[in-house]
Write a protein that holds these residues in place. Structure first.
Motif, mmCIF file in Angstrom:
data_model
loop_
_atom_site.group_PDB
_atom_site.id
_atom_site.type_symbol
_atom_site.label_atom_id
_atom_site.label_comp_id
_atom_site.label_asym_id
_atom_site.label_seq_id
_atom_site.Cartn_x
_atom_site.Cartn_y
_atom_site.Cartn_z
ATOM 1 N N THR A 1 -1.329 1.387 -19.486
ATOM 2 C CA THR A 1 -1.048 1.063 -20.873
ATOM 3 C C THR A 1 0.120 0.095 -20.970
ATOM 4 O O THR A 1 1.134 0.257 -20.284
ATOM 5 N N TYR A 2 -0.021 -0.912 -21.820
ATOM 6 C CA TYR A 2 0.965 -1.956 -22.116
ATOM 7 C C TYR A 2 0.989 -3.084 -21.086
ATOM 8 O O TYR A 2 1.703 -4.072 -21.287
ATOM 9 N N TYR A 3 0.225 -2.979 -20.002
ATOM 10 C CA TYR A 3 0.349 -3.959 -18.932
ATOM 11 C C TYR A 3 -0.865 -4.865 -18.816
ATOM 12 O O TYR A 3 -1.994 -4.463 -19.084
ATOM 13 N N SER A 4 -0.586 -6.097 -18.376
ATOM 14 C CA SER A 4 -1.633 -7.089 -18.148
ATOM 15 C C SER A 4 -1.550 -7.608 -16.729
ATOM 16 O O SER A 4 -0.555 -7.400 -16.031
ATOM 17 N N HIS A 5 -2.605 -8.258 -16.294
ATOM 18 C CA HIS A 5 -2.633 -8.953 -15.004
ATOM 19 C C HIS A 5 -2.339 -8.037 -13.817
ATOM 20 O O HIS A 5 -1.640 -8.421 -12.876
ATOM 21 N N ILE A 6 -2.849 -6.818 -13.867
ATOM 22 C CA ILE A 6 -2.718 -5.926 -12.716
ATOM 23 C C ILE A 6 -3.568 -6.485 -11.577
ATOM 24 O O ILE A 6 -4.741 -6.812 -11.754
ATOM 25 N N TYR B 1 7.337 -18.374 -20.532
ATOM 26 C CA TYR B 1 6.139 -18.972 -19.967
ATOM 27 C C TYR B 1 5.055 -19.111 -21.042
ATOM 28 O O TYR B 1 4.772 -18.160 -21.780
ATOM 29 N N PRO B 2 4.416 -20.274 -21.131
ATOM 30 C CA PRO B 2 3.466 -20.546 -22.212
ATOM 31 C C PRO B 2 2.211 -19.677 -22.135
ATOM 32 O O PRO B 2 1.620 -19.491 -21.067
ATOM 33 N N GLY B 3 1.836 -19.130 -23.288
ATOM 34 C CA GLY B 3 0.581 -18.415 -23.420
ATOM 35 C C GLY B 3 0.510 -17.074 -22.733
ATOM 36 O O GLY B 3 -0.564 -16.478 -22.656
ATOM 37 N N LEU B 4 1.641 -16.564 -22.252
ATOM 38 C CA LEU B 4 1.620 -15.332 -21.454
ATOM 39 C C LEU B 4 2.084 -14.154 -22.291
ATOM 40 O O LEU B 4 3.070 -14.249 -23.037
ATOM 41 N N GLY B 5 1.368 -13.016 -22.149
ATOM 42 C CA GLY B 5 1.700 -11.819 -22.899
ATOM 43 C C GLY B 5 2.608 -10.878 -22.143
ATOM 44 O O GLY B 5 3.315 -11.256 -21.209
ATOM 45 N N GLY C 1 -1.053 -15.757 -10.261
ATOM 46 C CA GLY C 1 -2.170 -16.392 -10.945
ATOM 47 C C GLY C 1 -1.940 -16.659 -12.411
ATOM 48 O O GLY C 1 -2.893 -16.965 -13.146
ATOM 49 N N THR C 2 -0.678 -16.569 -12.878
ATOM 50 C CA THR C 2 -0.362 -16.812 -14.286
ATOM 51 C C THR C 2 0.643 -17.959 -14.393
ATOM 52 O O THR C 2 1.132 -18.490 -13.400
#
Length: 332
Positions: free
Chosen positions: A85-90, A300-304, A312-313
């Motif tokens: 929960t709350y995390y991206s790009h795992i 960083y642009p466009g990153l959540g 890779g981001t």
């Protein structure tokens, strides 16, 4: 004991300054322990069940702390399916690498986990049974870092937000710890203060230098690192020890700071983070810089939110920048 929010910053002018000196760990990566042919069948993959990792005898009683004990905050049956929960790009490959590295180290006889509270303290407060330090050992005598995962002070997202950082620091020769703490802002800071005190008290046995240590954190973990950086361990029940030589913060809306002095601070965030405003982080860094504190800030642009190592981001490479920032403080 200092409570949150901070309200006695003016009384802290006598706290120690942040000059750091000493060695820098070797720049070359330290290879993970070799896995023998007889151990190959025990190597985990993206298809390994999370429950099998938790129950693996090599981890003993602490296997349950590899993943959130508040299990409502993660999903997935296998390592490859893990979501938090709350995390991206795992990154499933990083999750597998972490578990295999820990298995190899444990199989080689390394002590991977340290309690920070005594049995009597855990009996008096059962929540303290779900705390401790995972140790990602680097070079003998190298400085140490404590990495603190986020999770909105509701759980600890270590597998994405502190284990990867600690593993990568150990590859660079540094001694890194990942803290498993009690949910709640106050208790989390108390646990971090205790963890710092534990490392200082056992530095020789652990083989670490306590000079110019660093605190790393993402989201709620970044708030922990910032509070301990502002106030020091004693303010949260720890020993009377120096504040960190460097604080590294990711994606948090923390805005408080100590007008009497802050440690060198590196901060980064995505500019599309719906939880932590990059403007809030930027304003804090600007305030520290105006005080003469060494700082570095990236958005960083466009990153959540919750991008971890950022592989890779748009944030890829931030970790190298943060390590270089810490090394600048170690060898000014």
């Amino acid at each position: 004991m200092q409570s949150i929010p901070v309200y006695l910053l003016a009384a802290l002018a006598s706290l120690c300054l942040f000059g750091c000196g000493g060695r820098t760990a070797a720049s070359e990566d330290i290879p993970p322990p070799a896995i023998s042919e007889t151990e190959e069948e025990s190597v985990v993959t993206v298809n390994t069940k999370i429950t099998d990792v938790i129950a693996d005898p090599v981890f003993g009683d602490y296997g349950r702390l590899l993943f959130p004990v508040q299990d409502d905050y993660y999903r997935g049956e296998t390592l490859g399916e893990l979501s938090l929960t709350y995390y991206s790009h795992i990154d499933p490959d990083k999750t597998v690498e972490i578990v295999n590295s820990l298995k190899a180290r444990a199989g080689a006889g390394e002590n991977l986990f340290y309690d920070i509270y005594t049995d009597a303290e855990k009996a008096a407060d059962p929540a303290k049974a779900d705390t401790g330090l995972f140790f990602f050992k680097g070079e003998e005598g190298a400085p140490f870092a404590i990495c603190n995962a986020g999770g909105a002070f509701a759980y600890v997202g270590a597998m994405h937000d502190s284990f990867p950082h600690a593993l990568e620091l150990s590859k660079r020769g540094y001694n890194a710890f990942a803290l498993i703490y009690r949910p709640g802002a106050q208790t989390a800071c108390e646990d971090l203060a205790r963890a710092i005190s534990f490392v200082f008290a056992n530095g020789s046995e652990l083989g670490v230098s306590t000079d110019c240590y660093s605190l790393w954190g993402g989201s709620a973990g970044a708030r922990m690192a910032a509070y301990l950086g502002s106030l020091g361990p004693a303010a949260f029940g720890g020993d009377d020890l120096p504040r960190p030589g460097t604080v590294v913060m990711q994606y948090t809306g923390h805005s408080e700071y100590n007008p009497n002095g802050e440690p060198p601070t590196f901060a980064c965030v995505g500019d599309s983070d719906g939880i932590a405003s990059w403007r809030t982080m930027e304003r804090r860094i600007e305030a520290l810089s105006a005080m003469g504190v060494d700082t570095e800030f990236h958005h960083y642009p466009g990153l959540g939110h919750g991008f971890g190592l950022g592989t890779g981001t748009a944030a890829e490479g931030w970790f190298d920048d943060a390590v270089a920032f810490w090394e600048k403080q170690i060898n000014p």
